[in-house]
Scaffold this active site. Structure first.
Site, PDB file in Angstrom:
ATOM      1  N   GLU A   1      49.496  36.942  47.068  1.00  0.00           N
ATOM      2  CA  GLU A   1      48.572  37.994  46.710  1.00  0.00           C
ATOM      3  C   GLU A   1      49.227  38.550  45.553  1.00  0.00           C
ATOM      4  OE1 GLU A   1      45.972  38.387  48.560  1.00  0.00           O
ATOM      5  OE2 GLU A   1      46.216  37.341  50.125  1.00  0.00           O
TER       6      GLU A   1
ATOM      7  N   HIS B   1      47.065  37.070  42.526  1.00  0.00           N
ATOM      8  CA  HIS B   1      45.952  37.858  42.602  1.00  0.00           C
ATOM      9  C   HIS B   1      45.828  38.861  41.632  1.00  0.00           C
ATOM     10  CE1 HIS B   1      43.216  35.151  45.065  1.00  0.00           C
ATOM     11  NE2 HIS B   1      43.908  35.239  45.981  1.00  0.00           N
TER      12      HIS B   1
ATOM     13  N   GLU C   1      41.473  32.337  42.940  1.00  0.00           N
ATOM     14  CA  GLU C   1      42.580  31.506  43.723  1.00  0.00           C
ATOM     15  C   GLU C   1      43.153  30.626  42.942  1.00  0.00           C
ATOM     16  OE1 GLU C   1      43.235  31.399  47.020  1.00  0.00           O
ATOM     17  OE2 GLU C   1      42.025  33.359  47.026  1.00  0.00           O
TER      18      GLU C   1
HETATM   19 ZN    ZN Z   1      43.686  34.095  47.787  1.00  0.00          ZN
END
Ligand code: ZN
Length: 506
Positions: A271, A274, A300
């Protein structure tokens, strides 16, 4: 109205709509982290109300007129050639969103949003009790809303392509098949070769790692990777996710299990990947639709690069392991950095996608892609999903759960109507390694930097080549600009084959 005023007005409309969308994201974040059980229905109504406002704003005829005034059309979305390039990219992004939104009647949007809240709640109950039947009527509803939307977008013949296009513009099922087919073959072969070798010793990972220690280590790690804690935070949720509530408010979540320390740890790294993307958009795009990822697959690619290529590498653990061992001296007694590296890279066909190793992971994704294709072609009925899931797991991974909670009910996506989303995860692996190859050509001594915990040059490269551009380029064009290539599985497979040949003495 002259073109400058038209652009200004369009930016104003876009900015206002984004702020409302951020409020909606806050409601969603709250639902997944804090919401008491009894508030679920009320929250579904609130989400539906905001969805209605967003739809009304997003379909305002004024947007269509302004886009037209600036020369943007379906055939030429970037508009007037005399406009600055960034503005032309902005027009493309807005045109795409507008054309999608105006196709949908307001009551369909509101009804779908309300149904989504209830469907998610039903999925939680179904998963808790391992009872797929509770979820069946909701899932049917979500499939029919998704199908209806795809039809309205002009994908009556191939509704699944319309859903895929939402997450990965320009890439229909045929385009994905073209990369997934060789990927599946090469992965299956690699999994078989690894399976013939002895497994690494990983029993110590089942020791009890107190959650407080996991949390402290994870928070220090996320900051060292470059997560700016003044512009975001980490909380807990059932399913880890990242969401932006504003240009300076990027939320990530994780979950901790005392007997599965890797789950929380790698979720944080994932995360954070991201979040670094979201935090790295050009500040000039603040409040603009350009402050977004190029696609879900590109998003991703960032999370999976940090999680796997960096976070599961030997140099990374040579650098970080002493600190971990110091924090958990009893749990990790007698375990070296090299032992730990081998253990976090254990390849074992398993039931749960989010906890899968990086070799088998994409096979979990391919299963979901194959099932979604059948669901939307009409070849598979919702009530037959559990059995199709078990069969697919046996075919792809040679193992399957008896319990639907660890099978067809494990992921949140379908309950939210997010069909066509799963392929992004595997595409992210492919994009990620293509980017990584280019990065290694440009940045010197990458392994030394990772070992010493100096991620600045790596992050700067990703920022400059990918993050700062936001949604300016479509994924295909971004990939070509950064790597000179089109999407393919070679870089990813060569990375895996090299890494696991060494790890498993293949
Ligand atoms: Zn992800």
């Amino acid at each position: 109205m002259d073109k400058t005023s038209a652009l200004e007005r369009l930016h104003k409309i876009d900015g206002e709509r984004r702020r409302i969308a951020q409020v909606q994201a806050l409601l969603q974040w709250d639902q997944e982290t804090m919401l008491p059980d009894a508030a679920v229905e009320g929250r579904a109504e609130q989400m539906a109300a905001i969805e209605g406002i967003l739809h009304q704003r997003g379909t305002a005829p004024e947007i269509g007129r302004l886009l037209g005034r600036l020369g943007s059309s379906a055939a030429a979305p970037r508009g007037d050639e005399a406009l600055p390039e960034t503005e032309r990219d902005f027009l493309r992004v807005l045109r795409r969103a507008y054309d999608r939104e105006v196709c949908l009647p307001a009551d369909l949007v509101v009804d779908a949003a309300r149904a989504e809240g209830l469907s998610q709640a039903a999925w939680v109950r179904a998963r808790q009790n391992g009872d797929f039947s509770v979820f069946v009527p909701h899932l049917r509803t979500m499939v029919s809303f998704a199908r209806r939307k795809a039809e309205l977008w002009g994908f009556s013949e191939r509704p699944y392509d319309g859903l895929l296009d939402l997450h990965e513009p320009g890439m229909g099922a045929a385009g994905i098949d073209a990369v997934f087919t060789p990927l599946r073959e090469r992965l299956s072969l690699l999994v078989r070769r690894i399976g013939a070798q002895p497994r690494p010793e990983a029993g110590f990972l089942k020791n009890e790692f107190p959650v407080a220690g996991q949390d402290a280590f994870g928070r220090a790690l996320m900051a060292s990777l470059g997560f700016d804690t003044r512009r975001g935070r980490l909380d807990l949720s059932v399913h880890p996710f990242t969401t932006s509530l504003g240009p300076d408010d990027v939320r990530i979540t994780t979950r901790y299990f005392p007997d599965n320390m890797l789950s929380g740890l790698f979720s944080i790294i994932h995360e954070t990947g991201h979040a670094l993307y979201e935090m790295g958009f050009d500040p000039a795009f603040r409040d603009s639709s350009l402050a977004d990822g190029a696609s879900m697959g590109i998003h991703e690619s960032q999370s999976r690069l940090w999680e796997n290529v960096i976070g599961r590498s030997l140099p990374f653990w040579e650098g970080r392991y002493p600190e971990l061992a110091q924090r958990f001296p009893h749990q990790l007694a007698g375990v070296t950095a090299a032992d730990f590296y081998r253990a976090v890279n254990e390849v074992r066909p398993s039931l749960i996608r989010v906890d899968a190793d990086e070799v088998t992971y994409s096979l979990h994704v391919i299963l979901r892609f194959e099932l979604e294709k059948k669901l939307f072609s009409g070849a598979l009925a919702v009530e037959d999903l559990p059995e199709a899931w078990r069969q697919g797991m046996m075919d792809l991974l040679g193992t399957a759960a008896d319990d639907d909670a660890d099978g067809v009910l494990q992921d949140v996506h379908w309950s939210m109507g997010a069909f066509g989303y799963f392929p992004s995860y595997a595409l992210g692996n492919l994009y990620g390694l293509q980017f990584w190859r280019a990065l290694r050509r440009d940045v010197a001594a990458v392994d030394d930097r990772i070992r010493s915990g100096d991620f600045k040059e790596i992050l700067d490269w990703l920022r400059q080549k990918i993050h700062v551009r936001g949604a300016r380029l479509e994924p295909e064009n971004l990939l070509r600009e950064v790597t000179g290539q089109t999407l393919n599985a070679d870089a990813f497979m060569e990375y895996l084959e090299t890494k696991y040949t060494a790890l498993y003495a293949l």
